[in-house]
Write an enzyme that holds these catalytic residues in place. Sequence first.
Site, PDB file in Angstrom:
ATOM      1  N   ASN A 225       0.844  -1.199   0.000  1.00 47.57           N
ATOM      2  CA  ASN A 225       0.000   0.000   0.000  1.00 47.57           C
ATOM      3  C   ASN A 225       0.880   1.251   0.000  1.00 47.57           C
ATOM      4  OD1 ASN A 225       0.568   0.755   2.862  1.00 47.57           O
ATOM      5  ND2 ASN A 225      -0.385  -1.238   3.211  1.00 47.57           N
ATOM      6  N   ASP A 294      -3.962  -6.107   4.266  1.00 50.91           N
ATOM      7  CA  ASP A 294      -5.000  -7.016   4.748  1.00 50.91           C
ATOM      8  C   ASP A 294      -4.867  -8.406   4.160  1.00 50.91           C
ATOM      9  OD1 ASP A 294      -6.375  -5.306   6.494  1.00 50.91           O
ATOM     10  OD2 ASP A 294      -7.209  -4.234   4.775  1.00 50.91           O
ATOM     11  N   LYS A 304      11.360 -15.551  -9.865  1.00 55.85           N
ATOM     12  CA  LYS A 304      10.538 -14.507 -10.492  1.00 55.85           C
ATOM     13  C   LYS A 304       9.595 -15.150 -11.516  1.00 55.85           C
ATOM     14  CE  LYS A 304      10.628 -10.506 -13.391  1.00 55.85           C
ATOM     15  NZ  LYS A 304      11.314  -9.822 -14.452  1.00 55.85           N
ATOM     16  N   ASP A 323      -5.698  -9.667  11.809  1.00 55.94           N
ATOM     17  CA  ASP A 323      -5.836  -8.273  12.232  1.00 55.94           C
ATOM     18  C   ASP A 323      -5.046  -8.139  13.541  1.00 55.94           C
ATOM     19  OD1 ASP A 323      -6.624  -5.857  13.360  1.00 55.94           O
ATOM     20  OD2 ASP A 323      -8.573  -5.923  12.358  1.00 55.94           O
ATOM     21  N   PHE A 343      -5.250   3.234  14.146  1.00 58.08           N
ATOM     22  CA  PHE A 343      -5.465   4.257  13.129  1.00 58.08           C
ATOM     23  C   PHE A 343      -6.584   3.776  12.207  1.00 58.08           C
ATOM     24  CE2 PHE A 343      -2.416   7.813  12.860  1.00 58.08           C
ATOM     25  CZ  PHE A 343      -1.829   7.611  14.093  1.00 58.08           C
ATOM     26  N   LYS A 357     -14.312   0.675  14.282  1.00 58.78           N
ATOM     27  CA  LYS A 357     -13.007   0.048  14.551  1.00 58.78           C
ATOM     28  C   LYS A 357     -12.678   0.085  16.046  1.00 58.78           C
ATOM     29  CE  LYS A 357     -11.269   0.466   9.933  1.00 58.78           C
ATOM     30  NZ  LYS A 357     -10.535   1.160   8.900  1.00 58.78           N
TER      31      LYS A 357
HETATM   32  N1  CTP Z   1      -4.475  -3.304  11.377  1.00 58.47           N
HETATM   33  C1  CTP Z   1      -3.877  -4.416  11.908  1.00 58.47           C
HETATM   34  N2  CTP Z   1      -3.817  -5.565  11.176  1.00 58.47           N
HETATM   35  C2  CTP Z   1      -4.365  -5.633   9.955  1.00 58.47           C
HETATM   36  C3  CTP Z   1      -4.998  -4.479   9.404  1.00 58.47           C
HETATM   37  C4  CTP Z   1      -5.040  -3.338  10.155  1.00 58.47           C
HETATM   38  O1  CTP Z   1      -3.375  -4.364  13.021  1.00 58.47           O
HETATM   39  N3  CTP Z   1      -4.304  -6.757   9.280  1.00 58.47           N
HETATM   40  C5  CTP Z   1      -4.537  -2.073  12.207  1.00 58.47           C
HETATM   41  C6  CTP Z   1      -3.839  -0.880  11.604  1.00 58.47           C
HETATM   42  O2  CTP Z   1      -2.504  -0.786  12.058  1.00 58.47           O
HETATM   43  C7  CTP Z   1      -4.681   0.276  12.119  1.00 58.47           C
HETATM   44  C8  CTP Z   1      -6.067  -0.313  12.254  1.00 58.47           C
HETATM   45  O3  CTP Z   1      -5.893  -1.723  12.309  1.00 58.47           O
HETATM   46  O4  CTP Z   1      -4.271   0.697  13.388  1.00 58.47           O
HETATM   47  C9  CTP Z   1      -7.015   0.037  11.130  1.00 58.47           C
HETATM   48  O5  CTP Z   1      -6.417  -0.241   9.898  1.00 58.47           O
HETATM   49  P1  CTP Z   1      -7.197   0.068   8.545  1.00 58.47           P
HETATM   50  O6  CTP Z   1      -6.337  -0.336   7.419  1.00 58.47           O
HETATM   51  O7  CTP Z   1      -7.759   1.456   8.572  1.00 58.47           O
HETATM   52  O8  CTP Z   1      -8.457  -0.873   8.690  1.00 58.47           O
HETATM   53  P2  CTP Z   1      -8.707  -2.386   8.409  1.00 58.47           P
HETATM   54  O9  CTP Z   1      -8.809  -3.113   9.699  1.00 58.47           O
HETATM   55  O10 CTP Z   1      -7.751  -2.945   7.421  1.00 58.47           O
HETATM   56  O11 CTP Z   1     -10.181  -2.307   7.805  1.00 58.47           O
HETATM   57  P3  CTP Z   1     -10.661  -1.768   6.380  1.00 58.47           P
HETATM   58  O12 CTP Z   1      -9.512  -1.971   5.437  1.00 58.47           O
HETATM   59  O13 CTP Z   1     -11.827  -2.639   6.108  1.00 58.47           O
HETATM   60  O14 CTP Z   1     -11.024  -0.328   6.592  1.00 58.47           O
END
Ligand code: CTP
Length: 439
Positions: A225, A294, A304, A323, A343, A357
Site C-alpha cells: 500500500n 489485509d 521470479k 488483524d 489508526f 473500529k
Molecule cells: N491493522 C492491523 N492488522 C491488519 C490491518 C489493520 O493491526 N491486518 C490495524 C492498523 O494498524 C490500524 C487499524 O488496524 O491501526 C485500522 O487499519 P485500517 O487499514 O484502517 O483498517 P482495516 O482493519 O484494514 O479495515 P478496512 O480496510 O476494512 O477499513
Amino acid sequence: MIEGPRLNRAARDPAAPLKGAHVVVGVTGGIAAYKAAELVRLLDKAGAHVDVAMTGRAQKFIGAMTFQALTRRPVFTNLFDLTEEATIGHIQVADRADLVIIAPATANSIARMAAGQADDPVSAIVLATRAPVLLAPSMNVNMWSHPITEANILRLIDVAGYHVVGPGDGFLACRWTGPGRLAEPADIVEAAAHVLSNQDLAGVRMVVTAGPTYEAIDPVRFVGNRSSGKMGVAIASAAQRRGARVTLVLGPSALPPPVGVTTMSVENATQLQWALGDAVKDADVVVMTAAVADFRPAKEAKQKLKRGEIGPTASIALVQNPDLLAELGKARGSRRTPLLVGFAAETDDVIGNAEKKLVTKKCDLVVANDVSEPGSGFAVDTNRVTLVDTSGAIEVPAGTKYEVAHRILDHVVAMRAAAAAPPAKAPREPKPKAKSKKR
Ligand code: CTP
C-alpha cells in the site's frame, strides 16, 4: 511556590517554556559553530538566560566576543582560568542550568561525552549538570553514519537520557550531501522548548508500528500500500522526545529510523506480528500506525514469475492477514494495559468507520484520517486527524505530522492520567435532617 519554566506548560507560544530558563549552550569545534550565534540570539529573544561555554577548537571557528555581546555575560572558554572560575565557576553554571544544549555537537565531542571526559568547559559542564542535555550534532555524513558515532549517540541517549535534534539532510561544508548538517537554530529552539516542557511520557514503554507491509508475490513483486511511515516515525520520535522508551516496528520505508528509538525493521505482516509479539510484552502503550496489508498472496513464488507463465490475464490467490490490532485488543481482555491506539485510514464516513473500529478492535483510541483529502494521509508531510474514543470525537487542527503526533500523544497522556486516577467517589447522599426536638 516554585517558579520556573517547567511549570509553564499551558502556554501557547512554543518557545514559552524557555522564558526565564537558565540555558547553557556548549559550542564545540565544527564549521557549524557560527550558527550557534543565531541559536544564542533566538534563545535570548525567547527570554532564556544563556551562558555559553566553548571548547578551544570552537574558538578557532568563532570568537567568544560574539557570544559575550549576544548574552551580555562572560563566556566560558578555559576550564583552568582562575579569573573566569572566580566569578562564577563551571560547576555553578552546570548546577543552575535548566537545560544544556550542545550545538554543534561534533563527532569528537560526542565521543568524549560518551566516554565521560571532562577536560574542557563544555564536557565539564555536561558531566556536572543534572539538567537535561540536548545534542545538535553536526559533522561529515560518513562520520555521522559511522558505527562508532552511532554507538556513542545511543549510549548518550540510553545511558544518560540525552535528547537529540537533527542532524538535517543537506549539502555539507565537506561537499558531501546527506545527514550531518546542524539542525536549523529555530528547530533547536523548538526542541529545547519541548525538552523543558514535555517530559510527560518519562519512563513510559511505548511500541509504535509504522509504514506499509509488502507481501511478496515473488522475489520482485509484492502486494502493498501507499503508506510512507511518516506518521508513525513522527509519533515514535515525538514520544522519545517526551521521555518515552520507544520501540518502533517499521515496515519497508525510505525514512531513517529516528535517533534514540529502538527500531525493528520488518517486511511483511507476518514479520510484524512476530516483532510485535516480543515488543508488546511489557509495553504501557501500543500505537498501531502501520498500514498492515489485509491480504497476502496464498503462495510466494521462489523464482521470479515470467510474464509468459502468468498469461494475458492474471489472478493471484490471496489469503487474509490476521488483524494484529484486534488480536492485541482480544488478548488484553479486561485488563486496560497496554493502552491501545489504532489508526483508521478512510475515504468515506471517516468518523463512523473509526467508531466501528474502536469497538471491533477493542482499542482505547482510534486516530481517524481521510486519506483522500489533500494534505492528509499517505506520503505527505502534513495530516489532519480526528481522535475517536468512547467519549466522542475530537478534531485535531491540521499540521505537520510531527505536530499532529504531539497532539495524539497529548491525548494518550490524558487517557493514562484518567485511567490512573482513583474512581470518582459517588456523591454522598444528603443526610436526613435530624428532627428538631421540642423541648
Ligand atoms: N491493522 C492491523 N492488522 C491488519 C490491518 C489493520 O493491526 N491486518 C490495524 C492498523 O494498524 C490500524 C487499524 O488496524 O491501526 C485500522 O487499519 P485500517 O487499514 O484502517 O483498517 P482495516 O482493519 O484494514 O479495515 P478496512 O480496510 O476494512 O477499513
